[in-house]
Design an enzyme around this catalytic site. Structure first.
Site, PDB file in Angstrom:
ATOM      1  NE  ARG A  72       4.075   3.505  14.410  1.00 38.15           N
ATOM      2  CZ  ARG A  72       3.076   3.452  15.296  1.00 38.15           C
ATOM      3  NH1 ARG A  72       3.371   3.378  16.584  1.00 38.15           N
ATOM      4  NH2 ARG A  72       1.818   3.485  14.918  1.00 38.15           N
TER       5      ARG A  72
ATOM      6  NE  ARG B  76      -4.541   3.252  17.106  1.00 35.10           N
ATOM      7  CZ  ARG B  76      -5.245   3.516  16.006  1.00 35.10           C
ATOM      8  NH1 ARG B  76      -4.917   2.948  14.869  1.00 35.10           N
ATOM      9  NH2 ARG B  76      -6.248   4.349  16.047  1.00 35.10           N
TER      10      ARG B  76
ATOM     11  CG  HIS C 119       1.642   9.616   9.564  1.00 28.46           C
ATOM     12  ND1 HIS C 119       1.611   9.135   8.262  1.00 28.46           N
ATOM     13  CD2 HIS C 119       1.931   8.542  10.342  1.00 28.46           C
ATOM     14  CE1 HIS C 119       1.847   7.840   8.266  1.00 28.46           C
ATOM     15  NE2 HIS C 119       2.059   7.453   9.505  1.00 28.46           N
TER      16      HIS C 119
ATOM     17  CE1 TYR D  53       7.635  -2.840   9.561  1.00 27.84           C
ATOM     18  CE2 TYR D  53       6.837  -0.590   9.553  1.00 27.84           C
ATOM     19  CZ  TYR D  53       6.853  -1.849  10.112  1.00 27.84           C
ATOM     20  OH  TYR D  53       6.089  -2.113  11.218  1.00 27.84           O
TER      21      TYR D  53
ATOM     22  NE  ARG E 129       0.767  -3.322   4.841  1.00 30.06           N
ATOM     23  CZ  ARG E 129       1.093  -2.293   5.609  1.00 30.06           C
ATOM     24  NH1 ARG E 129       2.208  -1.641   5.384  1.00 30.06           N
ATOM     25  NH2 ARG E 129       0.301  -1.895   6.583  1.00 30.06           N
TER      26      ARG E 129
ATOM     27  CG  HIS F 179       5.533   1.400   5.597  1.00 23.77           C
ATOM     28  ND1 HIS F 179       6.118   2.634   5.794  1.00 23.77           N
ATOM     29  CD2 HIS F 179       4.506   1.329   6.479  1.00 23.77           C
ATOM     30  CE1 HIS F 179       5.480   3.270   6.762  1.00 23.77           C
ATOM     31  NE2 HIS F 179       4.495   2.513   7.185  1.00 23.77           N
TER      32      HIS F 179
END
Length: 719
Positions: free
Chosen positions: A375, A405, A435, A468, A564, A592
């Protein structure tokens, strides 16, 4: 362990709802500034939208698939639990919203509706509507000759409008155009400047409905009620279903599932005839899809709720820190060559990374750049630097994950831009999402190629780096860097198999190595030695790994978890998880970062990860975990973990009841870990800068230089 798995594992969907309740708790907290509390309502709503698009959609697929296969299916029972929990949270949300609106009034901020406008405000809004808003609105007229469900934007707010005449009702839908104009409008002051008036875009449209419809329709009265449709996102089906189930899904069923709504949220005051019309037009037959709500939907826009009042209504700004490690040299590569550097976002400036890539784009010594992109920001300096690097003759390889996503279209567009610019673009392995958070730069030094790499827990995104919490390791350790290069080779040539001595790489060796690390702690405990595991993850739901943690607990290993979001592990089960404590921290920044710490007989093996402990991350994605070897950085991360484990302000205890109790402070001093970490890092960077300056002065005076890592006693240690 007990064979009764129902008590051993919490459904991840219910655990996720428990996490979103923790977000709602922030909106309840009177110690949180008022405008921030309202914004937490927006975060809660945005989370709930994604929950229905992904999690609930998956459960619905399970219900539909159960008709195609024999055997017990738990999906209907789970769906009933979800529905009950969602309605309870929605009721609490509505109550909190009302309380916060009253708090705004006490501070002379009024969020008014169309019936509360003065004549002056009414006229101003009609003019504003004609000049600024009407151009963005095109009503969708409901007709039996048109499939309405095909033309509704997923998760957008609509006003369902009914035009009443003597002999008929005519329906229309009006989308609230939040993509083009702000959801909140501040009205000009008329008399008292002390009071600030805000109005929602929805209510401006309600106020001007006649301007939209009267030129074209004859009617006696008109009314409008809000609604929002959520569809099955239908991404990552492989993540949710095993192969044997996928084989049972026909192409036609998959198309049907893609289009089928999973939730219709509607104004509970909506008349029955309008709700019946919507159900018929949208093909909704199950009451499980219907969620009665308040007058307003798409509360995710409240994330950007404005503050027309005093500064104290928002959090104080935290100035991101410079890294003394990067500042010690004129260019980023010399700085990394001097020693490993760790950045902790959002406390550190993300610009240190963008500057690294910018320098790589024109540094004559740089020969190639490789990077994973999952992202990225809409206006990404990272992407521009990759394009600049190609212009300067560098070999640039970008692995862009098209299946990230909700960022699919965004990443497809970046693929086009980069490819047209000459960047070599890969999309990874068809069956595996990429990822990992890797960047590798090859630089020619003294006739040889020297590698510099980044391994982190967060995306290369300037926007999320401000909110984050993530860790980034920059290293010129050639053994680690060569293994990072191997990962890029594996992505391009997936049939190769490499052995990794330092990195843990999903799906190639992650499960095996994680189990081995846990088993080592079990062995140490059984031999009477000290044993401990500390994990900080976003989600913990993989049942095999949870089972190994249960085994470790029963062997006497002390396990501390900071989770989290979803946590399927049940702590404090007598005889099984007595030695496991779990907390969750929800505060102003989204936790994160992912970290693993194993006592390892006193060695304290510390790892920085991109992966959560979910089956998809371990078995179906390219994920990279790196050890942290530098003693100074290792101590820093362990100190940060200690601060988080001691949080008694924003930490909630995860228990089997999923009730989210705050950790009791008692007589202990107040610890709010996110603020404590910032203060710790301020002191850390100050002392590190002073030490670097002292080393430089010693060199200039031809004194003996201070060893880089021999003495860290001047650096802060968390109490």
């Amino acid at each position: 362990m007990s064979p009764n798995t129902d008590k051993m594992f919490i459904d991840k969907e219910l655990s996720w709802l428990s996490f979103n309740e923790r977000v709602l708790q922030e909106a309840c907290d009177p110690d949180v500034p008022l405008v921030e509390r309202i914004r937490f309502l927006g975060i809660f709503s945005s989370n709930m939208d994604e929950f229905f698009r992904v999690r609930v959609a998956s459960v619905r697929r399970g219900i539909l698939l159960s008709s195609l296969q024999d055997g017990r299916n738990n999906s209907r029972h789970l769906m009933a639990k979800i529905q009950t929990r969602v309605l309870t949270l929605q009721e609490r949300f509505d109550t909190i919203y009302g309380e916060l609106m009253r708090e705004l009034v006490r501070r002379n901020i009024l969020l008014i509706n169309e019936s509360q406008l003065s004549d002056f405000q009414s006229q101003w809004l009609k003019s504003h509507f004609r000049d600024q808003l009407k151009r963005h609105i095109a009503p969708l007229i409901v007709s039996n000759h048109r499939a309405l469900v095909k033309h509704i934007t997923d998760n957008a707010t609509y006003l369902a409008v009914c035009l009443h005449s003597k002999d008929r009702r005519q329906y229309a839908l009006v989308e609230v155009p939040t993509k083009n104009v702000p959801r909140f409008i501040e009205l000009p002051t008329e008399k008292s400047k002390a009071k600030k008036h805000l109005i929602l875009l929805d209510n401006i449209i309600r106020h001007c409905l006649n301007d939209l419809f009267s030129p074209f329709f004859e009617y006696e009265s008109i009314d409008a009620y809000s609604m929002k449709l959520t569809r099955d996102a239908d991404f990552d089906v492989i993540d949710e279903l095993d192969q044997s189930q996928l084989e049972k899904m026909t192409r036609g069923l998959k198309k049907r599932l893609t289009a089928e709504p999973v939730r219709l949220v509607y104004d509970k005051d909506m008349p029955e005839h309008m709700l019946v019309m919507l159900k018929e037009q949208l093909g909704i037959s199950s009451t499980e899809c219907l969620v009665p709500g308040g007058r307003y939907h798409s509360f995710k826009d409240f994330i950007a709720f404005p503050n027309p009042g005093r500064k104290y209504l928002e959090n104080d700004k935290i100035a991101a820190l410079d890294s003394a490690g990067f500042q010690r040299c004129g260019n980023s590569f010399d700085a990394i060559a001097r020693g490993d550097i760790m950045l902790n976002y959002p406390y550190h400036k993300f610009s240190h990374f963008t500057e690294l890539v910018r320098q790589a784009a024109f540094d004559p010594a740089v020969k190639f750049i490789k990077i994973n992109l999952y992202r990225v920001a809409k206006k990404s300096r990272v992407m521009q630097s990759l394009i600049d690097a190609v212009k300067n003759g560098k070999q640039v390889t970008a692995v862009i994950e098209l299946r990230a996503r909700f960022d699919e279209e965004h990443n497809i567009e970046w693929t086009r831009i980069l490819a047209e610019s000459g960047v070599k673009v890969h999309h990874g392995i068809p069956s595996l999402k990429v990822h990992s958070k890797l960047c590798l730069v090859g630089r020619e030094e003294h006739g040889e190629t020297r590698l510099y790499c980044h391994v982190g827990s967060g995306n290369f995104n300037e926007g999320t780096a401000k909110v984050y919490t993530d860790l980034s390791l920059f290293t010129a350790n050639q053994e680690i860097a060569r293994e990072v290069e191997q990962v890029f080779d594996l992505i391009e040539h997936p049939y190769r198999r490499d052995n990794f001595k330092h990195l843990i790489v999903s799906p190639f060796d992650a499960r095996q190595k994680l189990i081995s690390l846990i088993e080592d702690e079990i062995l140490n405990a059984r031999m009477g030695g000290k044993a401990g595991i500390t994990l900080k993850l976003n989600n913990l739901v993989d049942e095999q790994l949870i089972g190994k943690l249960y085994d470790a607990s029963m062997a006497g290993v002390k396990i501390r978890l900071i989770i989290r979001g979803m946590c399927s592990l049940v702590p404090q089960i007598p005889g099984i998880s007595d030695n496991i404590d779990v907390i969750s921290i929800v505060d102003r920044f989204l936790e994160h970062s992912r970290v693993m710490l194993f006592h390892a007989g006193g060695e304290n093996k510390l790892f920085l990860c991109s992966a959560d402990w979910m089956s998809r991350n371990i078995d179906s994605r390219i994920e990279v975990t790196t050890p942290i070897y530098d003693p100074q950085l290792k101590q820093m991360v362990m100190d940060i973990l200690a601060l988080q484990l001691s949080d008694n302000t924003k930490a909630r205890i995860i228990n089997k009841e999923q009730s989210n109790p705050y950790r009791h402070r008692g007589n202990k001093r107040k610890v709010r870990s996110q603020l404590a970490i910032y203060q710790y890092l301020c002191q850390y960077e100050k002392l590190l800068k002073a030490r670097i300056e002292a080393e430089a002065q010693a060199l200039e005076s031809e004194s003996a230089p201070v060893a880089e890592h021999e003495d860290n006693r001047d650096l802060p240690v968390a109490s």
